[in-house]
Scaffold this active site. Structure first.
Site, mmCIF file in Angstrom:
data_model
loop_
_atom_site.group_PDB
_atom_site.id
_atom_site.type_symbol
_atom_site.label_atom_id
_atom_site.label_comp_id
_atom_site.label_asym_id
_atom_site.label_seq_id
_atom_site.Cartn_x
_atom_site.Cartn_y
_atom_site.Cartn_z
ATOM 1 N N ARG A 75 11.116 -6.531 4.160
ATOM 2 C CA ARG A 75 11.027 -5.069 4.008
ATOM 3 C C ARG A 75 12.030 -4.356 4.911
ATOM 4 O O ARG A 75 12.253 -4.720 6.049
ATOM 5 C CB ARG A 75 9.619 -4.607 4.375
ATOM 6 C CG ARG A 75 9.471 -3.094 4.353
ATOM 7 C CD ARG A 75 8.036 -2.663 4.293
ATOM 8 N NE ARG A 75 7.293 -2.984 5.501
ATOM 9 C CZ ARG A 75 5.982 -2.758 5.623
ATOM 10 N NH1 ARG A 75 5.303 -2.267 4.610
ATOM 11 N NH2 ARG A 75 5.365 -3.061 6.744
ATOM 12 N N ARG A 129 -8.934 1.426 9.811
ATOM 13 C CA ARG A 129 -8.554 0.032 10.020
ATOM 14 C C ARG A 129 -9.584 -0.698 10.877
ATOM 15 O O ARG A 129 -9.411 -1.888 11.149
ATOM 16 C CB ARG A 129 -7.202 -0.026 10.732
ATOM 17 C CG ARG A 129 -6.007 -0.257 9.810
ATOM 18 C CD ARG A 129 -4.770 -0.141 10.669
ATOM 19 N NE ARG A 129 -3.643 -0.894 10.228
ATOM 20 C CZ ARG A 129 -2.590 -0.379 9.593
ATOM 21 N NH1 ARG A 129 -2.583 0.892 9.262
ATOM 22 N NH2 ARG A 129 -1.560 -1.119 9.291
ATOM 23 N N ARG A 134 -0.021 -8.868 13.496
ATOM 24 C CA ARG A 134 -0.598 -7.855 12.606
ATOM 25 C C ARG A 134 -1.537 -8.485 11.578
ATOM 26 O O ARG A 134 -2.567 -7.917 11.252
ATOM 27 C CB ARG A 134 0.508 -7.082 11.898
ATOM 28 C CG ARG A 134 1.196 -6.096 12.835
ATOM 29 C CD ARG A 134 2.492 -5.602 12.248
ATOM 30 N NE ARG A 134 2.315 -4.762 11.090
ATOM 31 C CZ ARG A 134 3.226 -4.611 10.138
ATOM 32 N NH1 ARG A 134 4.371 -5.262 10.204
ATOM 33 N NH2 ARG A 134 3.008 -3.799 9.143
ATOM 34 N N LYS A 187 0.808 -1.236 0.000
ATOM 35 C CA LYS A 187 0.000 0.000 0.000
ATOM 36 C C LYS A 187 0.834 1.277 0.000
ATOM 37 O O LYS A 187 0.557 2.215 -0.727
ATOM 38 C CB LYS A 187 -0.876 0.077 1.267
ATOM 39 C CG LYS A 187 -2.176 -0.635 1.202
ATOM 40 C CD LYS A 187 -3.087 -0.239 2.357
ATOM 41 C CE LYS A 187 -2.513 -0.316 3.752
ATOM 42 N NZ LYS A 187 -2.028 -1.607 4.187
ATOM 43 N N ARG A 190 11.749 -2.377 10.526
ATOM 44 C CA ARG A 190 10.779 -1.933 11.529
ATOM 45 C C ARG A 190 10.605 -3.022 12.590
ATOM 46 O O ARG A 190 10.563 -4.203 12.271
ATOM 47 C CB ARG A 190 9.425 -1.674 10.856
ATOM 48 C CG ARG A 190 9.348 -0.363 10.141
ATOM 49 C CD ARG A 190 8.135 -0.240 9.265
ATOM 50 N NE ARG A 190 6.882 -0.711 9.852
ATOM 51 C CZ ARG A 190 5.691 -0.591 9.266
ATOM 52 N NH1 ARG A 190 5.587 -0.008 8.099
ATOM 53 N NH2 ARG A 190 4.601 -1.042 9.840
HETATM 54 P P1 AMP Z 1 1.489 0.732 8.893
HETATM 55 O O1 AMP Z 1 2.716 1.523 8.617
HETATM 56 O O2 AMP Z 1 0.261 1.243 8.160
HETATM 57 O O3 AMP Z 1 1.667 -0.744 8.720
HETATM 58 O O4 AMP Z 1 1.156 0.965 10.435
HETATM 59 C C1 AMP Z 1 2.050 0.557 11.442
HETATM 60 C C2 AMP Z 1 1.323 0.413 12.765
HETATM 61 O O5 AMP Z 1 0.775 1.685 13.157
HETATM 62 C C3 AMP Z 1 0.129 -0.526 12.751
HETATM 63 O O6 AMP Z 1 0.513 -1.888 12.900
HETATM 64 C C4 AMP Z 1 -0.653 -0.011 13.948
HETATM 65 O O7 AMP Z 1 -0.068 -0.410 15.167
HETATM 66 C C5 AMP Z 1 -0.455 1.493 13.836
HETATM 67 N N1 AMP Z 1 -1.529 2.073 13.012
HETATM 68 C C6 AMP Z 1 -1.407 2.631 11.774
HETATM 69 N N2 AMP Z 1 -2.600 3.021 11.308
HETATM 70 C C7 AMP Z 1 -3.510 2.711 12.265
HETATM 71 C C8 AMP Z 1 -4.924 2.836 12.375
HETATM 72 N N3 AMP Z 1 -5.655 3.357 11.383
HETATM 73 N N4 AMP Z 1 -5.505 2.409 13.528
HETATM 74 C C9 AMP Z 1 -4.787 1.887 14.528
HETATM 75 N N5 AMP Z 1 -3.465 1.709 14.484
HETATM 76 C C10 AMP Z 1 -2.822 2.105 13.360
#
Ligand code: AMP
Length: 212
Positions: A122, A88, A166, A13, A155
């Site tokens: 990644r 989410r 996740r 994404k 990460r």
């Molecule tokens: P991402 O970079 O989108 O994979 O986000 C990394 C982490 O940030 C996720 O695994 C969540 O812990 C947190 N996070 C990001 N977006 C959200 C969201 N919309 N709601 C809750 N937690 C989020």
């Protein structure tokens, strides 16, 4: 155009969002990037978010909705935006619909095998967020970002223990959004089951769906 990007962690994404936001000249709003920035700056929200992120869980809805609501008020969102990683949960989607109208939702799909490979391989630049992969998107100098010279790292939540959590969280909390937006008639499914080098195929399909 106000766009939401859906899809499992690791589907790519962030990569698609960057390209599409350049093409359509609208900002990419990644809640994950916003949280990582807050963690780096040790803000109150950052410290709270870190507890959940490192374990692979979701940051509570009230915190997440609050930061998105503030971000959408900024001037650069006037002509549209691309939400990457938000909503989410159903509660976040309901809150979003109270804030603003969404025109299209793109749901990127790929096989579990591809997703796990993308997540575990990644790497990301700590300074500018550019995404790399240990096999097919390798920085010219090991551990150093090609674009900004920042440190390229894995990460914490891309490590195996968090990845499993996740993916579980995604299935339980985020996947129901596919039906939610399908019922509204604005969801389009995009096949992202291509090798990462062929990202242009995914972008072409996404553009078709956005411009239909
Ligand atoms: P991402 O970079 O989108 O994979 O986000 C990394 C982490 O940030 C996720 O695994 C969540 O812990 C947190 N996070 C990001 N977006 C959200 C969201 N919309 N709601 C809750 N937690 C989020």
């Amino acid at each position: 155009m106000n766009i939401v990007l859906l899809g499992s962690p690791g589907v790519g994404k962030g990569t698609y969002a960057k390209k599409l936001s350049e093409i359509y000249k609208i900002p990419q709003i990644s809640t994950g990037d916003m949280f990582r920035e807050a963690i780096k700056n040790k803000t109150k929200i950052g410290l709270k978010a870190k507890e959940y992120i490192d374990k692979g869980g979701l940051v509570p809805d009230n915190v997440t909705i609050g930061i998105v609501e503030e971000r959408l008020k900024k001037d650069d969102c006037k002509n549209g935006f691309m939400l990457d990683g938000f909503p989410r949960t159903i509660a976040q989607a309901d809150a979003l619909s109270d804030i603003i109208n969404i025109d299209k939702v793109l749901d990127f799909t790929a096989s579990e095998e591809i997703i796990i490979d993308r997540l575990s391989g990644r790497r990301i630049c700590k300074s500018c967020g550019t995404i790399y992969h240990i096999r097919n998107i390798i920085p010219k100098v090991k551990g150093v970002c090609d674009k900004c010279g920042g440190k390229v790292y894995q990460r914490e939540d891309d490590k195996p223990e968090s990845v499993k959590k996740r993916l579980d969280v995604y299935k339980k909390q985020t996947e129901p959004l596919i039906e939610y937006y399908t019922k509204k008639g604005i969801l389009r499914s995009i096949n992202a089951d291509w090798p990462i080098e062929q990202v242009d195929n995914v972008i072409a399909d996404a553009r078709k769906a956005l411009e239909e």
